[in-house]
Every structure is written in C-alpha cells, then in structure tokens.
Write an enzyme that holds these catalytic residues in place. Structure first.
Site, PDB file in Angstrom:
ATOM      1  N   LYS A  79       1.549   7.373  -1.532  1.00 16.13           N
ATOM      2  CA  LYS A  79       1.600   7.108   0.391  1.00 16.13           C
ATOM      3  C   LYS A  79       3.294   7.601   0.132  1.00 16.13           C
ATOM      4  O   LYS A  79       4.454   7.179  -0.698  1.00 16.13           O
ATOM      5  CB  LYS A  79       1.605   5.355   0.192  1.00 16.13           C
ATOM      6  CG  LYS A  79       2.285   5.261   1.924  1.00 16.13           C
ATOM      7  CD  LYS A  79       1.451   4.235   2.107  1.00 16.13           C
ATOM      8  CE  LYS A  79       2.128   3.908   4.501  1.00 16.13           C
ATOM      9  NZ  LYS A  79       1.676   2.262   4.869  1.00 16.13           N
ATOM     10  N   SER A 154      -1.061   1.575   8.171  1.00 19.48           N
ATOM     11  CA  SER A 154      -0.389   2.619   8.324  1.00 19.48           C
ATOM     12  C   SER A 154      -1.142   3.489   6.981  1.00 19.48           C
ATOM     13  O   SER A 154      -0.491   4.715   6.653  1.00 19.48           O
ATOM     14  CB  SER A 154       0.787   2.623   8.399  1.00 19.48           C
ATOM     15  OG  SER A 154       0.828   1.479   7.086  1.00 19.48           O
ATOM     16  N   SER A 178      -2.176  -2.928   6.432  1.00 17.47           N
ATOM     17  CA  SER A 178      -1.707  -1.329   6.409  1.00 17.47           C
ATOM     18  C   SER A 178      -2.523  -1.029   5.347  1.00 17.47           C
ATOM     19  O   SER A 178      -2.327   0.410   4.726  1.00 17.47           O
ATOM     20  CB  SER A 178       0.025  -1.067   5.903  1.00 17.47           C
ATOM     21  OG  SER A 178       0.139  -1.003   7.504  1.00 17.47           O
TER      22      SER A 178
END
Lengths: 492, 479
Positions: A79, A154, A178
């Site tokens: 990420k 996210s 997330s």
C-alpha cells in the site's frame, strides 16, 4: 495464477524453495499481469519493474544459497502509505506526488529482510481517508468483480490487486475498516491486527490512535504467513507492543470445538442488507457444524461508534496533516507572495476535497469551546465501546458479523453525501476504537459480488482468529472464487 | 496613586540531554544548520516520536528539588499552530497533567527569605530557528534546535518587583545548574524567560490586565524590560487608558517593549493528547532512585557554608554560586586544614579575578585545589607574605609549578629570622641618620620609610611585621 503458479502464498513459497520456478519467473509473471490488466483496474500507483526484478534475483540467490526465509522471493503489493526509501510514497495524494522518503517503514524493513519482492505501491484513498478509493489523486481503483463498482477503501488498491491476481498478497492499513471493508468488497481475506502489533514507523499517519497495518491475501493461512513477517515490536513506535515474536500460523489446521462465538444482535439490525444477513446465517451455521458454540451477545453502544470514530479520527488527522505545509517536502504552490499564501495555496492545491473536509471537521472538534463537547465526549464513548467488547469477551472468544452492511457500491453514488459513505463503516470502526483484532473473509456472494464475514477477537488473539477462519475456509470455497471479468486463470 | 506590580515568570530551561526529547538526533550547539535534524525532527511523513527517558528524569529531579508533586501519569499533548520552524505543525508539550505540579522555590530577597510558589513544570520540545537575512531574499530555517528538550517552569504571579523577579530567576538559574539538568547558558538560549506583568492599585484583590514580555535572555534585560513595562502600564492607566492583553517583545537596543501580537491574534492551539505517545508513567521506585541522586541544593549548601565555615552570608553565596566553585573550595579544605575565611578571600578575590580575565570556569582552573590550599597555607605559616603570595599565585597560574616550587625557584621565602633582619635594620639606621634623627625628634611617620628600606635591602623577603618591630626596638635602644 492457476496455469503455471499456484495462487496461495504458502504454495508459492513452497514452489520457490523446491526450485519448481524462480522468484524472477514468478515476479515477471505478476509484472506482466499488472501491465496487462492494471490499466483497467488502476490498483497500482507505482509499479516497480526494475527494483522488483532486482529483489527477485537477490531472493533467488538467497534461496540457492539456502539462506532464505520462509517467504523469500514471494512477490507482494505494498500500500502506498508505507514509506520506501527508493520508491515514491504518495499516500494517494497530490501533496506527496513528489515525495521519496529517505527511509523505509518498519514494515518495509521487515518485508525486505524476509526477501519478499515488492511489485509496486498500491492505490488508496488520499491519506487513507475514504471507503471507496475514489479520493485518490491517481484516480479511482475499479473493483475487479464489476469495474463500475468501487473496491472499497482505503486499501482498495491492495484488495483489487490481490482479487485480480496482480499480486499474491498485499499490505494494507486499517483505521476504521480500511483493510476489512475492501477485503469484503473484493472477495479476499484481510486482517486488522491488535493495535500495536504492526509498527506504525514509516506508515503515513491518518489517525494515529486507530491506524494499524495488516495483511491482505486470499486465505487465512496467507494472512498468517505475512503476519509472521510484518508483526513485531519496533522501538521507534511508542505505541508498538513489546511482546515476544509468535507464529501466527500455529493454530491453523486445528479443530475449533471449544470456540465460543458471539453474534452481536446490533450487527444484524435493519441497516444490514437482507441477503447478506442470510448468507451470514449460513456461515454461522457452518461454524456451528464445525464445532463452535454460538450465542447471541450485545454491544449496546455500537450505534455510537461511527460518530465517536469520526470525531477522534478527524481530530487526529487535522493535526497529523499539519506537517504538509509546502515548506520542507511535498507540494508547494508557485509564486507565493507571503507565508500565509504559501500555506494556504500549497494545502488548497495539494489536498483533495475529502481530506480538506476532514481537516476542517477535525479542527472544529478540537477548537476551544468545542473540545469538551466533541473530542472529550468521543473519548468517553470510546471507553464505553471498549467496555462493551470487554464484557462480551467475558462470555465468548470471538464475535461474528458482517464486515459491511452492503456489497460494493457503484462508483460516484455517494459523492453528493459523504455521510452516507461514512455509514458503510458501521461494523468496522468500533474495533479500531477498542484496538481489537478483526478479520474479514469471503462468505458468499450477492448478485455476483462478494460478501465479507467479520470475525472480531480479543486482544492478541490473531492466531486463534486465523485458525478459526482457516477452519471455515478449509470447509468452504468462497475464498477461491475469482472475478471472471479480469482474472480467469491468472498469469500463465 | 500607589501602584503594585504583579509578576509571574515562565522559564524555558533547555535540558542537558545528549539527544533530543523525541528523537536520537544530537543536541550539540553550533553545528552546521540542519545537520542535526533527523526524520522525526523534520516532521517527515511516518516519523514518530519516542520519549527520551533522560528528559523525564531531569524533570522529576527538578520536581523533587522544589518539592512539587510528581505526576505518576503525565500526558504529552500537541499544541497546534503553523510556523515554518515548527516542522510538524504542532509542538509536543504538556497541557493537562504536566509532569510536575506546584512546588516552591525559597529566595533570599530584601533581607529575608521569600517563598516563590510554582504553578507547574512541564516537558516540551523546542522549535527550530528562522534565520532572517542570512539567505538573500528568503528566510532560512535551521531545524537543529527543533526537538530539543525543554522544561517550562511556570511561577505563580507572586513577585512584586523586577528585582524580586530577577532574584527568583537567579535562584532558579542556580538550581537547574546544581541539578545538572540545564547548562544555564543564557546567550545560547539554554535558559530563557518570558514575563507576565501587570499593575494594580495597592490593596486591590483583582489582578490588572497583564502583558507577556518575550525574548528576555539576560538578568539585566529581565529587570529593565519589567521596569519599563511597569512604567508604561502605570502611565497608560494614570492617563485613564486601559491595558491591552497582548504579547510584547523586548527591544534590547531601544530598551523598550513593543506590541508583538494582540489577544485577537492569539492562537487557538487546539491542545489534545498526542496519540503517538503513551502517557508517561513514573513509578515510585523511579522517583526514589532519583531523589537519592539529588545533590545538595544551593540553599542548603549556602547555609552549611555559613554554619560550618563561619563565613559571611555574602561569602557563602559567592562560594556556592556554582556547585563547581563550592566543590573547589571544599577540595582545598580537604587537602589542607587552612583557615576557611582566608581561603574564601583568596578564591573570591584573586582566583575569581583571574578566572574572569581568562574567561574560564572554575572546573577548568589551571591551579588544582590541592595546590591552591598549599599557597594559602604558606601565607598563614609565614613562609611568604600576602604580597609575595600574589606573585606566587600568578606563577602558579602560569604553570611554573606548585607554591613551594615557585617560592624555591624565585627565592621568595620570607625572612622571619631576627638575626638576619637585625643586620639589615642596623645598616639602614647607619645609612639614614637624617631620618633617624627626625624620628627621634618625634616624627613617627618616618618609621614607614625606614622599614621600607629594610624590605628593599632584603628584596622584600623580610617578614614586614618582624622588620617593623625590630626597627622600633633598635631606634628605641638608641635613645
């Protein structure tokens, strides 16, 4: 990856060690897949072809020398919130479009030490603020199951990449859901560990008291393998837990007869989509069949989680994002006439709409005269919510429920009303407020879209939770279904 | 009208930790700009603070020394504001639940002892420095200081004159140095003071509106700035005006305070507990360990010097001005059982003057205490005169050896032997018949001249007392 390579990390690692294929071959196959499919998905912000192959070659050398760790040579997607010293870390924001950190995050150091191969940095909501990956400066990520839908957020880029077999496994971060929500939306597994398990050092902060990194993969077993790499004490993070290293896979393939699982009645209210509710009933029945004891429990303050979460998370983010002032790094406006102009335009230009909204709301909640009514009250609620869980865990070992109230929604459908988007976090935020571990695993489909099942455990019970999830996955196949549109078969 | 001044001080003492309060970067002064700022100090994304336990220890030591309450559980908070030399956009400080609350610092003032009540002392990080003018057309930012550990010590508004404020400040300045938690260097900004000043009519129970004066980096400026500000406030009020609550800057050149920002520009700092840092837990054993390590404090040492060594209050104050001076004095006494008063006079006189001139601290004094006490001993045992001793001292300072070596090498030993001096006296009487006659005629002042001649003849080595007596005796005999 079915034709040439197995799809699970456990099998991939075994194949590498047994010399069935090299890390370079494996890495090339994934990079090829990314180049073929990511234009459609937009799950990566940065793809690291060269450095990935360099890491793969190093991994092959280590394997040949017999000096390799368990996951050495296994590719992963990172990420874009974890700082990497040689690759840009944008956090999905224009503000950091030009930012290359001078250091590696604690998690990245561990991944490097394990010899894993970083394929690239995945797309995400800007500064992890969002539940749909639509707030990214780099454009929205598409859900591989239906490109018109969001992958969740996210960590939507990581979820989409794993779901579409552009990476066998990925890192994510979870502040209010997330990891779990995108895992649910994309039909993969994701674990949000106990707060403090995974170092936050070098993980760009959204809301420090809630943020926690964790693994996203196909199976509970894969999550355990990645946890073994990324979890552990880091003295550079004051909130890191100083605990002996443990094998998060030690309870895989074990019977679950003694497990007591509570079903919080609040998680099965009118907010929950009826079809999802029905699927969960079936999953719960499956756990019972496997030997678990099921009972109803109550988390009476559940409805307070969303407001408390949004006050605390936004208050913290309003302060955490003050460092993006256009002075030392990041976006700087052109031709500033004075200091105020420099601040105002750098931040106005560098931050997207949702980030600005959250900074404003958080600033308001901390302002003199409002602090007691918002921030202090939210902290009191946080303690009540935590106490709800403590009480529940007096009677049961795990809680089970939905990860999300609905399946992946259509891109743009919440754009006019951010609060409706915030409500998609109703089952996930309480866990962050309490600092508990929780995971989401696939438990069915509604109209061809994946449905996530959430397991919440007591503090430090990751291994047991993964054992429970593993048992379920060994007796079901939802985690094996792939989105047909993109990834029939995988790279070959 | 009869005005009363009300003063409270906020002191920022830079703690003498080797590394910063939340990072491992060095705190050494004077390094190249931005060479001592790591990812944490730069506020880089993802960088996190970790509390330096040394800073906590120092704060606890201070709390113990002033008898304050040490919080078992204290909280770091973020003070949010934007400024280019504040990299994170917030300063990590303490707000609710500081590490030290209350406490008292007794000061000697106005012939008595006044207890100055403290509000609190809390830990915080320093900001960097903005350098205007060094870089053409721009403001330079040096973040070397960013993250340096500070202890902010806040007094109650209990002082009633600039002189009293300075007396408190001096006492505090001495205390932090005794505790070895701050080097006290005001020029380098290690010990800085902001003063909250207001005036009211004598007898009023409410405080007047206060102003806060910043940038006071010497005792002299503190006194001048407060005096100026008090005058200014009285003038405003006398003319029927009112005081604006504001922050004022002391202009050292102009000797006046100037408005810096008003209340309407006051920041809303949005304090909240820093989620990156856990509460600081201070265990009773931790406090116990530190209280054992606590040195003798300035006040106690001063009193002991008066009692044990029968020194005057002033001498005791001078000798205990720094722990190192006091240690030097006591090391001299430990080496030789010299008269404390004589020793004190020599340290306060010759030694201080020499140290001052050389710009040296006593811990770097070229004369070891063991040698210095021998010098004092040679005066009291009559080996050298006080005048000779000054020459010996200078030679010792210049590295010519210890007292005995210098006396030997330069032949400075005093002649106290009567026979040797008598010969010289007789010679002087024989050579100065006019003056002898004058003396005998009753002009006693001439004695000084005659003794002086004896000293000259003996190259100053004659014991002046003995020479004086012998001269009188010889002249008397001649009658």
């Amino acid at each position: 990856m079915s034709d040439q390579f197995p799809s699970s990390v456990a099998q991939l690692a075994a194949g590498l060690r047994d010399g069935e294929y090299s890390s370079v071959e494996l890495t090339k196959a994934y990079l090829t897949r990314i180049s073929e499919h990511d234009d459609a998905l937009n799950s990566f912000i940065t793809v690291c072809d060269e450095s990935a192959l360099a890491q793969a070659r190093a991994a092959d050398a280590a394997i040949a020398a017999g000096a390799a760790n368990n996951l050495c040579g296994v590719p992963y997607a990172n990420k874009d919130i974890f700082c990497t010293s040689d690759v840009r870390t944008s956090c999905g924001s224009k503000m950091l479009d030009n930012f290359i950190a001078p250091y590696d995050a604690g998690v990245v150091e561990r991944l490097n030490a394990a010899g894993m191969v970083m394929l690239g940095k995945t797309n995400m909501d800007e500064f992890a603020m969002g539940s749909s990956n639509e707030t990214s400066f780099y454009g929205r990520t598409c859900n591989p199951w239906d490109l018109s839908r969001v992958p969740g957020g996210s960590s939507g880029g990581s979820a989409a990449a794993v779901a579409a077999s552009l990476a066998p496994i990925a890192t994510g971060t979870d502040t209010g859901g997330s990891i779990r929500q995108p895992a649910a939306f994309c039909g993969i597994s994701g674990l949000k560990p106990t707060y403090g398990r995974v170092s936050r050092y070098g993980m760009i902060a959204f809301a420090s008291s809630l943020d926690q990194g964790g693994p996203m993969g196909r199976t509970a077993e894969d999550l355990a393998l990645l946890m073994n790499v990324i979890a552990g004490f880091d003295e550079r993070d004051s909130t890191s837990l100083e605990m002996p290293d443990e094998d998060f896979g030690r309870l895989l393939n074990k019977p679950i007869e003694n497990a007591r699982i509570g079903v919080p009645s609040e998680y099965f209210g009118p907010d929950l989509d009826a079809e999802i509710g029905a699927l969960l009933e079936r999953a719960i029945a499956e756990f019972e069949k496997l030997g678990a004891t099921i009972c109803e429990v109550s988390l009476p303050n559940s409805q307070l989680a969303i407001p408390a979460y949004y006050v605390i998370a936004l208050a913290e983010c309003s302060s955490n994002l003050s460092r993006y002032d256009g002075i030392r790094f990041g976006h700087q406006c052109e031709n500033a006439v004075d200091l105020t102009d420099l601040y105002e335009r750098s931040r106005a230009e560098g931050f997207g709409e949702e980030v600005k909204r959250r900074i404003l709301v958080g600033t308001y909640a901390l302002s003199s005269g409002y602090y007691d009514a918002y921030y202090r009250k939210a902290q009191q609620i946080r303690r009540l919510i935590k106490q709800d869980f403590v009480n529940a865990f007096d009677d049961v070992d795990f809680l089970i429920g939905p990860t999300t109230p609905d399946v992946a929604f259509t891109a743009g459908c919440h754009s006019s009303d951010p609060v409706t988007m915030y409500l998609s976090d109703i089952y996930t935020t309480a866990v962050n407020l309490a600092g508990l571990p929780a995971l989401s695993i696939p438990a069915g489909q509604v109209s061809g879209l994946p449905v996530g099942l959430q397991l919440i455990g007591n503090y430090f019970s990751e291994a047991a939770m993964l054992g429970l999830a593993d048992r379920y996955q060994k007796n079901s196949s939802w985690h094996l279904s792939h989105p047909s549109e993109i990834c029939a078969g995988g790279p070959s | 009208m009869n005005w009363e001044t009300v003063i409270g001080l906020e002191v920022h003492a830079q703690l003498s930790t080797d590394s910063k309060i939340f990072s491992g970067a060095s705190t050494a002064f004077g390094a190249e700009p931005n060479s001592q700022a790591c990812a944490v100090d730069l506020g880089l994304p993802g960088a996190l603070p970790v509390v330096n336990i040394r800073a906590v220890e120092m704060a606890v030591k201070f709390g113990l020394a002033v008898n304050g309450r040490i919080a078992s559980h204290s909280i770091f908070a973020r003070k949010n504001y934007f400024y280019p030399d504040l990299p994170k956009g917030y300063q990590i400080s303490q707000y609710e639940d500081p590490i030290v609350s209350g406490g008292v610092l007794p000061i000697d003032f106005d012939g008595g002892i006044t207890d100055i009540q403290l509000t609190r002392a809390h830990l915080e990080e320093d900001a960097g420095k903005s350098a205007h003018g060094n870089v053409l057309g721009a403001t330079g930012i040096d973040l070397n200081r960013a993250g340096t550990a500070l202890l902010e010590i806040v007094s109650e508004p209990v002082m009633r004159s600039a002189k009293e404020a300075v007396a408190y400040l001096r006492e505090l300045h001495q205390l932090v140095q005794y505790l070895k938690i701050c080097d006290g260097n005001m020029e380098e900004g290690s010990f800085r003071c902001d003063a909250n000043v207001s005036v009211r009519l004598k007898g009023d129970t409410e405080f007047g509106t206060r102003t806060e004066i910043k940038n006071l980096n010497s005792f002299r400026f503190v006194e001048r700035a407060i005096d100026f500000e008090v005058e200014r406030q009285i003038d405003v009020l006398t003319e029927g005006g009112s005081i604006t609550q504001e922050t004022r800057l002391y202009d050292t050149e102009a000797g006046e305070t100037r408005s810096m920002r008003g209340k309407e520009d006051a920041h809303d700092y949005r304090y909240f507990p820093d989620p990156d840092l856990l509460p600081v837990h201070v265990a009773p054993e931790f406090i116990e360990d530190l209280s054992v390590q606590l040195p003798e404090l300035p006040r106690a040492k001063r009193q002991r010097f008066v009692t044990d060594y029968e020194l005057s209050q002033d001498d005791a104050s001078l000798l205990t001005g720094s722990a190192e001076t006091a240690a030097y004095f006591e090391a001299c006494l430990a080496a030789e059982a010299v008269d404390p008063k004589a020793l004190s006079n020599w340290i306060v006189g010759e030694l201080f003057a020499a140290l001052n001139e050389a710009g040296l601290k006593i811990e770097y004094c070229p004369i070891k205490p063991t040698d210095f006490s021998v010098l004092i001993e040679r005066i009291s045992d009559g080996t050298i005169s006080g005048k000779m001793a000054k020459e010996v001292f200078q030679a010792m300072w210049d590295g010519e050896g210890n007292a005995d070596e210098v006396i030997d090498a330069r032949g400075l030993e005093q002649i106290s032997d009567s026979a040797a001096i008598e010969a010289a006296v007789d010679e002087v009487i024989a050579e100065n018949s006019d003056q002898v006659a004058q003396f005998r005629a009753g002009k006693e002042k001439v004695l000084g001249f005659l003794v002086g001649q004896v000293m000259k003849k003996t190259k100053g080595q004659a014991n002046p007392k003995v020479a004086n007596e012998l001269m009188k005796k010889q002249l008397g005999d001649g009658e």
